[in-house]
Scaffold this motif. Structure first.
Motif, mmCIF file in Angstrom:
data_model
loop_
_atom_site.group_PDB
_atom_site.id
_atom_site.type_symbol
_atom_site.label_atom_id
_atom_site.label_comp_id
_atom_site.label_asym_id
_atom_site.label_seq_id
_atom_site.Cartn_x
_atom_site.Cartn_y
_atom_site.Cartn_z
ATOM 1 N N ALA A 1 0.804 -1.220 0.000
ATOM 2 C CA ALA A 1 0.000 0.000 0.000
ATOM 3 C C ALA A 1 0.838 1.270 0.000
ATOM 4 O O ALA A 1 0.393 2.311 -0.475
ATOM 5 C CB ALA A 1 -0.921 0.018 1.214
ATOM 6 N N SER A 2 2.062 1.198 0.550
ATOM 7 C CA SER A 2 2.807 2.453 0.732
ATOM 8 C C SER A 2 4.311 2.252 0.854
ATOM 9 O O SER A 2 4.799 1.124 1.002
ATOM 10 C CB SER A 2 2.290 3.161 1.994
ATOM 11 O OG SER A 2 2.601 2.367 3.128
ATOM 12 N N TYR A 3 4.984 3.378 0.800
ATOM 13 C CA TYR A 3 6.416 3.438 1.129
ATOM 14 C C TYR A 3 6.547 4.280 2.397
ATOM 15 O O TYR A 3 5.807 5.252 2.563
ATOM 16 C CB TYR A 3 7.205 4.112 0.016
ATOM 17 C CG TYR A 3 6.973 3.544 -1.354
ATOM 18 C CD1 TYR A 3 7.573 2.338 -1.723
ATOM 19 C CD2 TYR A 3 6.157 4.204 -2.270
ATOM 20 C CE1 TYR A 3 7.357 1.812 -2.993
ATOM 21 C CE2 TYR A 3 5.939 3.684 -3.532
ATOM 22 C CZ TYR A 3 6.540 2.477 -3.890
ATOM 23 O OH TYR A 3 6.326 1.960 -5.128
ATOM 24 N N ASP A 4 7.498 3.917 3.211
ATOM 25 C CA ASP A 4 7.744 4.659 4.449
ATOM 26 C C ASP A 4 9.207 5.089 4.524
ATOM 27 O O ASP A 4 10.090 4.248 4.350
ATOM 28 C CB ASP A 4 7.492 3.741 5.658
ATOM 29 C CG ASP A 4 6.069 3.862 6.148
ATOM 30 O OD1 ASP A 4 5.205 4.221 5.331
ATOM 31 O OD2 ASP A 4 5.845 3.590 7.329
ATOM 32 N N THR B 1 4.918 8.752 5.143
ATOM 33 C CA THR B 1 4.252 7.629 4.503
ATOM 34 C C THR B 1 3.724 8.102 3.157
ATOM 35 O O THR B 1 3.021 9.110 3.084
ATOM 36 C CB THR B 1 3.082 7.134 5.380
ATOM 37 O OG1 THR B 1 3.619 6.797 6.657
ATOM 38 C CG2 THR B 1 2.403 5.915 4.768
ATOM 39 N N THR C 1 1.448 6.878 0.260
ATOM 40 C CA THR C 1 0.542 5.821 -0.213
ATOM 41 C C THR C 1 0.686 5.716 -1.721
ATOM 42 O O THR C 1 0.973 6.704 -2.410
ATOM 43 C CB THR C 1 -0.926 6.124 0.162
ATOM 44 O OG1 THR C 1 -1.288 7.367 -0.429
ATOM 45 C CG2 THR C 1 -1.103 6.203 1.672
ATOM 46 N N ARG C 2 0.469 4.493 -2.225
ATOM 47 C CA ARG C 2 0.769 4.259 -3.634
ATOM 48 C C ARG C 2 -0.401 4.542 -4.562
ATOM 49 O O ARG C 2 -0.191 4.882 -5.725
ATOM 50 C CB ARG C 2 1.230 2.807 -3.808
ATOM 51 C CG ARG C 2 2.579 2.607 -3.126
ATOM 52 C CD ARG C 2 2.927 1.165 -2.907
ATOM 53 N NE ARG C 2 3.374 0.500 -4.113
ATOM 54 C CZ ARG C 2 4.241 -0.521 -4.112
ATOM 55 N NH1 ARG C 2 4.764 -0.954 -2.971
ATOM 56 N NH2 ARG C 2 4.567 -1.099 -5.225
ATOM 57 N N ASN C 3 -1.623 4.382 -4.060
ATOM 58 C CA ASN C 3 -2.751 4.560 -4.971
ATOM 59 C C ASN C 3 -3.932 5.232 -4.293
ATOM 60 O O ASN C 3 -4.681 4.580 -3.583
ATOM 61 C CB ASN C 3 -3.180 3.207 -5.545
ATOM 62 C CG ASN C 3 -4.206 3.391 -6.655
ATOM 63 O OD1 ASN C 3 -4.469 4.507 -7.084
ATOM 64 N ND2 ASN C 3 -4.777 2.283 -7.106
ATOM 65 N N ARG D 1 -0.216 9.855 -2.112
ATOM 66 C CA ARG D 1 -0.490 10.899 -1.116
ATOM 67 C C ARG D 1 0.617 10.812 -0.073
ATOM 68 O O ARG D 1 1.109 9.722 0.226
ATOM 69 C CB ARG D 1 -1.847 10.690 -0.428
ATOM 70 C CG ARG D 1 -3.057 10.812 -1.351
ATOM 71 C CD ARG D 1 -3.323 12.250 -1.798
ATOM 72 N NE ARG D 1 -4.496 12.340 -2.649
ATOM 73 C CZ ARG D 1 -4.477 12.251 -3.988
ATOM 74 N NH1 ARG D 1 -3.333 12.076 -4.639
ATOM 75 N NH2 ARG D 1 -5.598 12.354 -4.685
ATOM 76 N N ARG E 1 1.962 11.634 3.818
ATOM 77 C CA ARG E 1 1.569 11.934 5.200
ATOM 78 C C ARG E 1 2.814 11.962 6.071
ATOM 79 O O ARG E 1 3.656 11.060 5.976
ATOM 80 C CB ARG E 1 0.599 10.869 5.712
ATOM 81 C CG ARG E 1 0.126 11.131 7.142
ATOM 82 C CD ARG E 1 -0.982 10.187 7.566
ATOM 83 N NE ARG E 1 -0.475 8.826 7.654
ATOM 84 C CZ ARG E 1 -1.019 7.771 7.076
ATOM 85 N NH1 ARG E 1 -2.103 7.894 6.340
ATOM 86 N NH2 ARG E 1 -0.496 6.581 7.225
ATOM 87 N N GLU F 1 -0.779 16.172 6.250
ATOM 88 C CA GLU F 1 -1.030 15.123 5.258
ATOM 89 C C GLU F 1 -1.770 15.684 4.050
ATOM 90 O O GLU F 1 -2.586 16.595 4.164
ATOM 91 C CB GLU F 1 -1.829 13.971 5.871
ATOM 92 C CG GLU F 1 -3.180 14.385 6.399
ATOM 93 C CD GLU F 1 -4.016 13.204 6.884
ATOM 94 O OE1 GLU F 1 -3.717 12.051 6.511
ATOM 95 O OE2 GLU F 1 -4.979 13.457 7.634
ATOM 96 N N PRO G 1 -6.955 13.686 0.869
ATOM 97 C CA PRO G 1 -7.213 12.467 0.095
ATOM 98 C C PRO G 1 -7.797 12.766 -1.291
ATOM 99 O O PRO G 1 -7.456 12.103 -2.261
ATOM 100 C CB PRO G 1 -8.233 11.698 0.945
ATOM 101 C CG PRO G 1 -8.123 12.269 2.313
ATOM 102 C CD PRO G 1 -7.601 13.662 2.174
#
Ligand code: MIG
Length: 822
Positions: free
Chosen positions: A96-99, A108, A110-112, A115, A117, A128, A131
């Protein structure tokens, strides 16, 4: 509406910076792939766009996005210091994400859709992306939307009139010459795309490093989001996390650089008007101060000192002997400052124009011909200050003024302002041959004024090696404080503008520019004596204390309002001079840490929600609360005291905060409160800082009986050279320990090699309820008595205060005052 008028309307809206209302935004979509993963950064491709998130220090995040898939060249006019070390960054990848994280924060992504945060080490969200929108673009325009918590408030954004708290407002960054602006006017002269968000006692800062026209919206467009962006270039911003506002200012100015320590004389009182037209009038003004014993350090020459507004010349008829005049006034303790404008008259017999043409330092039109525009001198060419060669040429031209003895450099009209065009500035397609490559005025506009001050500062510093330059500017950009102080332009002689002066100066301060002030009395219009007197009182605690007036208006020197106001004004300016050691210490702190002297209450007390938006009072440094009277006929002042004990400077009365109190504020009184635990340094009154060194240095100790202790730093140096950089300064901690039977004050041994001329030290200890049984210095009892002469020590007790006299030394000094109580 027909098609033509509709497109005209769109154009007009665009010109007003309202493009967001009409733009077709395309939001960034899902991440396609990782382009690069480096030790502290991650670069991603999302559709056509490229995005980079970098942790440039353990608590600072940088985000870049370009919709074209290629970043703009990575240079900056604001950010000077690359981070000294790359923090250790942990990288985590999930479906879901890269951190990316450091011990202080986590980003964080998010991939899709993509976004971003940011959370702090406790997991609390700092900021953040919204959305719904996140990052987006429309043509070349770039923007980001972030969620806006209901209880978050926004401050800073440089020179902004209107409310201090920017929540529910929107603004534009575009340096503009707007005389007689109002609370609603935006933009003004300077652009600092930085803001501080404060919520529930915690803060973060955002700096958008993009010099194109840009805009910020804090919930005006939509209730639950704030947004910022620019008309072209990368979306390029830094988020400073860390919690407390001071830390954020320190980290922000670590990146952009800090204000150099100003010369002490520039913190004295300054008198200006448009114009003192002749040498005779300038001498009269100087005499006006000295004959009335009203202190003053600086007198300004506005545009009429020049020969037909040609920069770097004198009008021979009205100023036949500038060198002689400056010398004579110098002997009376005055420094002379002159105005310089950017426009160089296109006069083929004028040396600056000739050499400028020969050196090719002026901006050009896209077709390669010289760009010209009308300003005071008539048709002018404009130096390309974004080019090193032009700054050097500019700086060298100051020689004639420096040789005449002039020491202050007032940079005006540098938005730049152009008279005869509807845009009021240089055409946006004009070409700058900048240090970072050829580009248009659209990109260089907001930094033009700053680069002019840079050329001025560097040039004068080269001409007068070892002397601190004093430059004052109207237009600037983030980082401009490295070269120049700033004033708030053409204000108006009204009570509304006195109020505006407070919020503008506070927002400028916490945007990174500590050396600020407004035209005291108001530039345009005719202040009453009362308005002038109150404005002067505010001026005591704005770092720049300068009165000014427009042309063809009544005189606005401090003695122009009748004898009783003259004596009020004299005492007010004397108060400034008494406080100079304190003000200077605070300016030194700003130059070292980036934390400005003038601070909104909420900046100093981010946890006290009742301080949001408050401009009726402010802090000067950590320890002084300034509550200027800002309304006509007002003879009392309501003051909100923060937690802790506060001493009324005028009555010595101590009040425990938090509290709401009302104090007397007759016309000659600026309400001031000193935090218990403070050792306040003041000096004797002088007619100028050149008159005499500090003697005595008075340290007034305000005991903190409740907490039992307090600590203050004192700083001093020669006031004019850079020797302090090599250790020639004096720094001393003054600690105090109080209980009901004893007060102990310890002056640390001085740090640094600066040794002031031998002088007396007067220590005043407040809130001593009865006559002490003994007073000791370094363990040795001393006798009470009258104020002694040289070499002697003595003390006296009067109305709740002990006063002690001794010689100031560099050694540790411990004072013990014992009472019979217990
Ligand atoms: O077009 O130099 O803000 O302080 O006195 C006006 C004349 C030009 C604007 C400055 C003001 C100065 C005035 N200048």
């Amino acid at each position: 509406m027909n098609k033509r008028s509709r497109s005209l309307c769109t154009l007009l809206l665009a010109a007003l910076g309202l493009t967001t209302a009409t733009a077709q935004w395309k939001s960034i979509g899902p991440v396609d792939r990782i382009v690069a993963l480096e030790s502290n950064s991650l670069t991603l491709k999302a559709g056509a766009a490229i995005v980079q998130v970098a942790l440039i220090s353990p608590s600072v995040v940088r985000v870049r996005m370009n919709p074209s898939g290629v970043f703009a060249s990575d240079h900056s006019w604001a950010v000077l210091q690359p981070p000294s070390s790359t923090p250790h960054v942990q990288f985590l990848e999930s479906t879901a994400s890269y951190d990316l994280s450091t011990p202080n924060l986590r980003v964080t992504i998010t991939r899709n859709p993509l976004r971003i945060r940011i959370t702090d080490s406790s997991g609390t969200i700092v900021a953040e992306d919204d959305p719904a929108n996140g990052m987006a673009w429309s043509g070349s325009e770039v923007r980001v939307w972030k969620t806006m918590p209901i209880d978050e408030h926004y401050y800073g954004l440089g020179e902004k009139a209107g409310l201090l708290d920017r929540r529910q407002t929107a603004c534009t960054m575009w340096n503009s010459d707007i005389p007689a602006y109002t609370a609603d006017t935006d933009p003004l002269y300077q652009s600092i795309p930085f803001f501080l968000a404060i919520r529930q006692g915690r803060a973060y800062g955002v700096f958008m490093d993009n010099s194109f026209r840009s805009s910020f919206d804090f919930g005006k467009e939509s209730r639950n989001t704030y947004a910022f962006g620019a008309e072209a270039g990368d979306l390029n911003y830094y988020v400073f996390t860390g919690g407390n506002p001071e830390e954020i200012l320190t980290n922000y100015t670590a990146l952009l650089g800090r204000m150099p320590l100003p010369p002490l004389w520039s913190l004295g009182y300054q008198q200006c008007r448009w114009s003192y037209p002749t040498e005779k009038r300038v001498r009269e003004i100087a005499e006006g101060f000295r004959s009335r014993a009203i202190p003053c350090d600086v007198i300004y020459l506005d545009i009429d000192y020049m020969d037909g507004y040609r920069i770097f010349t004198f009008n021979k008829k009205n100023f036949p002997d500038p060198t002689g005049m400056v010398r004579d006034l110098g002997a009376q303790g005055f420094k002379i400052a002159v105005i310089v404008d950017p426009g160089i008259k296109t006069d083929s017999s004028y040396s600056a124009f000739k050499t400028g043409l020969a050196d090719n330092v002026f901006v050009h039109k896209p077709d390669g011909t010289l760009y010209t525009g009308k300003v005071w001198p008539g048709v002018c060419a404009f130096p390309d200050f974004t080019m090193e060669k032009a700054r050097t040429w500019w700086g060298e031209n100051f020689k004639v003024l420096v040789d005449a003895g002039i020491r202050g450099w007032w940079n005006d009209m540098n938005e730049p302002s152009v008279f005869d065009v509807p845009t009021k500035t240089i055409d946006l397609d004009v070409i700058h041959d900048s240090d970072h490559g050829k580009t248009t005025h659209a990109e260089m506009h907001n930094i033009y004024g700053m680069e002019m001050t840079r050329g001025t500062y560097d040039g004068v510093r080269r001409l007068l090696p070892g002397e601190r330059p004093f430059v004052l500017t109207r237009a600037s950009y983030a980082g401009g404080w490295r070269y120049s102080a700033a004033w708030t332009g053409d204000n108006v002689s009204s009570w509304e503008h006195l109020n505006l002066a407070v919020s503008i100066c506070l927002n400028l301060s916490i945007s990174g520019q500590p050396f600020v002030g407004s035209d005291i009395g108001g530039f345009i219009g005719h202040p009453s004596g009362e308005l002038f007197a109150r404005w002067l009182e505010l001026g005591v605690f704005t770092p720049l204390m300068r009165a000014h007036s427009v042309i063809n208006e009544v005189n606005k020197e401090p003695w122009e309002y009748g004898d009783s106001i003259t004596s009020v004004n004299r005492r007010t300016i004397e108060l400034r001079y008494r406080f100079l050691p304190f003000i200077y210490s605070e300016m030194e702190r700003a130059s070292r840490t980036g934390v400005p002297p003038m601070r909104p209450m909420i900046f100093a007390y981010p946890g006290m929600d009742s301080f949001h938006g408050v401009t009726s009072q402010f802090m000067f440094g950590d320890n002084l609360l300034v509550a200027p009277v800002l309304d006509e006929f007002e003879r009392t002042k309501e003051v909100l005291l923060p937690p802790g004990t506060w001493y009324d400077y005028w009555t010595d009365e101590a009040t425990n905060g938090p509290a709401r109190i009302r104090v007397d504020a007759p016309l000659d009184r600026l309400p001031l409160f000193v935090r218990a635990g403070t050792a306040l340094p003041t000096r004797q009154v002088v007619q100028s800082t050149a008159q005499a060194p500090i003697d005595p240095l008075t340290i007034t100790v305000y005991p903190d009986i409740k907490n039992g202790r307090g600590r203050t730093d004192y700083y001093e140096d020669d006031g004019h050279s850079f020797a302090y950089e090599k250790g020639s300064y004096l720094r001393r901690e003054i600690e105090q320990y109080a209980d009901s039977s004893q007060l102990r004050v310890v002056f640390s041994r001085t740090e640094g090699s600066y040794a002031p001329a031998s002088r007396r030290l007067a220590v005043v200890l407040k809130n001593i309820p009865e006559r002490p049984t003994s007073v000791k210095i370094n363990g040795v009892g001393i006798f009470p008595g009258r104020i002694p002469h040289e070499e002697l020590q003595a003390w006296s007790y009067e109305s709740g205060s002990v006063m002690l006299w001794m010689n100031d030394t560099r050694d540790r000094i411990e004072i013990t005052v014992s009472l019979a109580r217990r």
